[in-house]
Each structure stands twice: as C-alpha cells, then as structure tokens.
Design a protein around this motif. Structure first.
Motif, PDB file in Angstrom:
ATOM      1  N   TYR A 272       0.711  -1.189  -0.016  1.00 45.93           N
ATOM      2  CA  TYR A 272      -0.079   0.158   0.055  1.00 45.93           C
ATOM      3  C   TYR A 272       0.913   1.211  -0.019  1.00 45.93           C
ATOM      4  O   TYR A 272       1.876   1.218   0.681  1.00 45.93           O
TER       5      TYR A 272
ATOM      6  N   TYR B 149       0.382   5.377   0.895  1.00 48.75           N
ATOM      7  CA  TYR B 149      -0.235   6.342   1.684  1.00 48.75           C
ATOM      8  C   TYR B 149       0.370   7.741   1.509  1.00 48.75           C
ATOM      9  O   TYR B 149       1.814   7.722   1.417  1.00 48.75           O
TER      10      TYR B 149
ATOM     11  N   GLN C  84       0.934  11.443   3.511  1.00 50.34           N
ATOM     12  CA  GLN C  84       0.679  12.078   4.909  1.00 50.34           C
ATOM     13  C   GLN C  84       1.174  13.345   4.896  1.00 50.34           C
ATOM     14  O   GLN C  84       2.426  13.940   4.744  1.00 50.34           O
TER      15      GLN C  84
ATOM     16  N   PRO D 122      -2.773   9.762   7.544  1.00 49.50           N
ATOM     17  CA  PRO D 122      -2.448   9.138   6.175  1.00 49.50           C
ATOM     18  C   PRO D 122      -3.526   8.949   5.180  1.00 49.50           C
ATOM     19  O   PRO D 122      -4.543   8.680   5.628  1.00 49.50           O
TER      20      PRO D 122
ATOM     21  N   PHE E 234      -5.090   7.268   1.933  1.00 47.16           N
ATOM     22  CA  PHE E 234      -4.677   6.033   1.061  1.00 47.16           C
ATOM     23  C   PHE E 234      -4.392   6.670  -0.487  1.00 47.16           C
ATOM     24  O   PHE E 234      -5.196   7.164  -0.977  1.00 47.16           O
TER      25      PHE E 234
ATOM     26  N   TYR F  58      -3.247   0.354  -3.670  1.00 48.06           N
ATOM     27  CA  TYR F  58      -3.070  -0.739  -3.064  1.00 48.06           C
ATOM     28  C   TYR F  58      -2.663  -1.850  -4.193  1.00 48.06           C
ATOM     29  O   TYR F  58      -3.406  -1.836  -5.108  1.00 48.06           O
TER      30      TYR F  58
ATOM     31  N   SER G  71      -7.857   4.038  -6.123  1.00 48.62           N
ATOM     32  CA  SER G  71      -8.763   5.046  -6.219  1.00 48.62           C
ATOM     33  C   SER G  71      -8.133   6.377  -5.641  1.00 48.62           C
ATOM     34  O   SER G  71      -8.869   7.605  -5.773  1.00 48.62           O
TER      35      SER G  71
ATOM     36  N   LEU H 159       4.206   7.218   2.623  1.00 44.25           N
ATOM     37  CA  LEU H 159       4.431   6.036   3.447  1.00 44.25           C
ATOM     38  C   LEU H 159       3.670   4.913   2.558  1.00 44.25           C
ATOM     39  O   LEU H 159       3.124   4.885   1.926  1.00 44.25           O
TER      40      LEU H 159
ATOM     41  N   LEU I 106      -1.963 -11.499   3.134  1.00 44.11           N
ATOM     42  CA  LEU I 106      -3.450 -11.622   3.191  1.00 44.11           C
ATOM     43  C   LEU I 106      -3.827 -13.048   3.298  1.00 44.11           C
ATOM     44  O   LEU I 106      -4.714 -13.633   2.819  1.00 44.11           O
TER      45      LEU I 106
ATOM     46  N   GLY J 162      -9.830 -11.154   8.145  1.00 46.83           N
ATOM     47  CA  GLY J 162      -9.442  -9.805   8.426  1.00 46.83           C
ATOM     48  C   GLY J 162      -7.952  -9.435   9.235  1.00 46.83           C
ATOM     49  O   GLY J 162      -7.627  -8.377   9.404  1.00 46.83           O
TER      50      GLY J 162
ATOM     51  N   ASN K 174      -4.975  -9.238   8.567  1.00 48.85           N
ATOM     52  CA  ASN K 174      -3.956  -8.978   7.785  1.00 48.85           C
ATOM     53  C   ASN K 174      -3.528  -7.379   8.149  1.00 48.85           C
ATOM     54  O   ASN K 174      -3.531  -6.235   7.489  1.00 48.85           O
ATOM     55  N   GLU K 175      -2.895  -7.419   9.254  1.00 53.16           N
ATOM     56  CA  GLU K 175      -2.405  -6.035   9.643  1.00 53.16           C
ATOM     57  C   GLU K 175      -1.305  -5.550   8.608  1.00 53.16           C
ATOM     58  O   GLU K 175      -0.467  -6.059   8.112  1.00 53.16           O
ATOM     59  N   GLN K 176      -1.319  -4.003   8.629  1.00 54.36           N
ATOM     60  CA  GLN K 176      -0.710  -3.487   7.485  1.00 54.36           C
ATOM     61  C   GLN K 176       0.656  -2.817   8.361  1.00 54.36           C
ATOM     62  O   GLN K 176       0.579  -2.212   9.538  1.00 54.36           O
TER      63      GLN K 176
ATOM     64  N   PHE L 175       4.196  -0.614   8.598  1.00 53.56           N
ATOM     65  CA  PHE L 175       4.460   0.718   7.853  1.00 53.56           C
ATOM     66  C   PHE L 175       5.834   0.763   7.809  1.00 53.56           C
ATOM     67  O   PHE L 175       6.466   0.465   8.694  1.00 53.56           O
ATOM     68  N   GLY L 176       6.295   1.346   6.742  1.00 55.06           N
ATOM     69  CA  GLY L 176       7.912   1.835   6.508  1.00 55.06           C
ATOM     70  C   GLY L 176       7.898   3.355   7.147  1.00 55.06           C
ATOM     71  O   GLY L 176       6.761   3.776   7.553  1.00 55.06           O
TER      72      GLY L 176
END
Lengths: 113, 117
Positions: free
Chosen positions: B33, B35, B37, B43, B45, B48, B58, B91, B97, B102, B104-106, B108-109
């Motif tokens: 993903y 994002y 910020q 953040p 979106f 993805y 989108s 980000l 997945l 659900g 599936n924690e994201q 982040f860098g």
C-alpha cells in the motif's frame, strides 16, 4: 464512504494520569478498527485492532480500546500515562472485503511531568 | 529485511521535476500500500497492490501519480511534473493476506519526506 473522526487535535495529560482518546467512525456494517501510534521521525506502529468478538481489546504498551457499536466509537484508553507515550495517535477503519484503510486526523498527546 | 524499508528517506526536488520513491516490503507479503501524509493530517490512501497488479488505485490524486510493482515485491511510486502541493511524507505498508477474518495487519515503513521547492 467510511470515515473516521478524532475530535481532539491535541491533549495534554500529567504523567501517571489516565488517558482516553476519542474516535468515532462512520460505516454501516461492523468495520475493522485500529489504533496506531506515530512518534516523531518514526513509522506508524499498530497499538491494537478490533475485528470481532470481545468489544474490549488489549494492545501493546498497556493500551486498551473499547468498541461501542451504539455510539460508533472506538476510544483508546490507558490507566497511567508514561512520558514515553507522548506521540501522535491515529484511529483507522477498514471495511471488510476492502483493503483501503481510512485514518483520522490524529490526536497529538503531550505528557507533562 | 525485517521490516518495510523506503528510500530515499528525504527527497528535495524542484517544481516540475520527476521523482521516484521506492518501497521494499516485508519478505513474503503479497499486499503493498502507498499512503500520503500531509502536515497535520492522517495518512491518506493512494493505491493498493495485490501481487503485481494494482487492485485499488482510487486514491491517486491525478494522472501525474503512478505506481508499479513489476515483480510483486518492490514498488516504485512515480510522480511527474511535481507541484509544491505534492510535498508530504509518502508512506508504504505491506501485509500478508493469508490470515482469514481480516487479520492482515499493515506494517508501515518510515516514509519518504518529499519537498517540492
């Protein structure tokens, strides 16, 4: 469309005091809810998440959050704040079947000695 | 690597220039993903990827923004004809997945801070 509201832009608490950060979401069905913390210069770290089941969820660093469907809220709490908790906190929502996560605008927490 | 990495950590460019921002996800994560910020905001979106394909773009603000993930691992976010309003922290996150329900924690860098002069 899903949305998240964090009504408090900035909160100041004394070290050792309790904390509650507010989060309200807008979505018709049960969402997936998250709280993230972001320290200066650091990436976002997940504190806790709610998908289903017990509406009181425990997270890392002594944080917990309670999902209240009737109020469309997912408030974050901590019984005793430490100076190291000073950071910005983001509530986020993801709707089932979609991967897009919508974040609130964040609450900046200041901890005073 | 152990976590999501992003390069460069900082990028300063001039209005009208082209920039590329790179993201290395956690090994084995199929979802990636992007994002954006902006200062004082959460953040937002952008796009993805599931594997090599963009499953949801989108959030891309306009056709100056484009992202690729040709081999299903590293991704590059490309911004053409940069504008001062593009200045933000970009980000990247990745997730697996494979968990049902659900979970599936994201992850982040640390982000790339882009400044357009």
């Amino acid at each position: 469309a899903q949305s998240v509201t964090q009504p408090d832009i900035h909160i100041t608490v004394s070290e050792g005091a309790s904390l509650e950060l507010r989060c309200n979401y807008s979505y018709g069905a049960t969402p997936y809810l998250f709280w993230y913390v972001q320290s200066p210069g650091q990436g976002l770290q997940l504190l806790l998440k709610y998908f289903s089941g017990d509406t009181l969820v425990q997270g890392i660093k002594g944080f917990e959050a309670e999902f209240k469907r009737s109020q469309s809220s997912f408030n974050l709490r901590k019984p005793s704040v430490h100076w190291s908790d000073a950071a910005e906190y983001f509530c986020a929502v993801r709707t089932g079947g979609y991967q897009k996560v919508t974040f609130g605008t964040g609450t900046k927490l200041q901890v005073i000695p | 690597g152990a976590g999501v990495s992003q390069t460069p950590s900082n990028k300063v460019t001039e209005k009208g220039k082209y920039v590329e921002l790179r993201c290395d996800p956690i090994s084995g994560h199929t979802a990636l993903y992007w994002y954006r910020q902006s200062l004082g905001q959460g953040p937002e979106f952008l796009i993805y990827f599931q594997g090599t394909g963009a499953a949801d773009d989108s959030g891309l603000p306009n056709d100056r923004f484009f992202a690729v993930r040709p081999e299903g691992s590293v991704s590059t976010l490309k911004i053409q004809r940069t504008e001062r309003g593009d200045s933000a922290v970009y980000l990247c996150a990745s997730s697996s997945l494979l968990l049902a329900g659900g979970g599936n924690e994201q992850f982040f860098g640390p982000g790339t801070r882009l400044t357009v002069l």
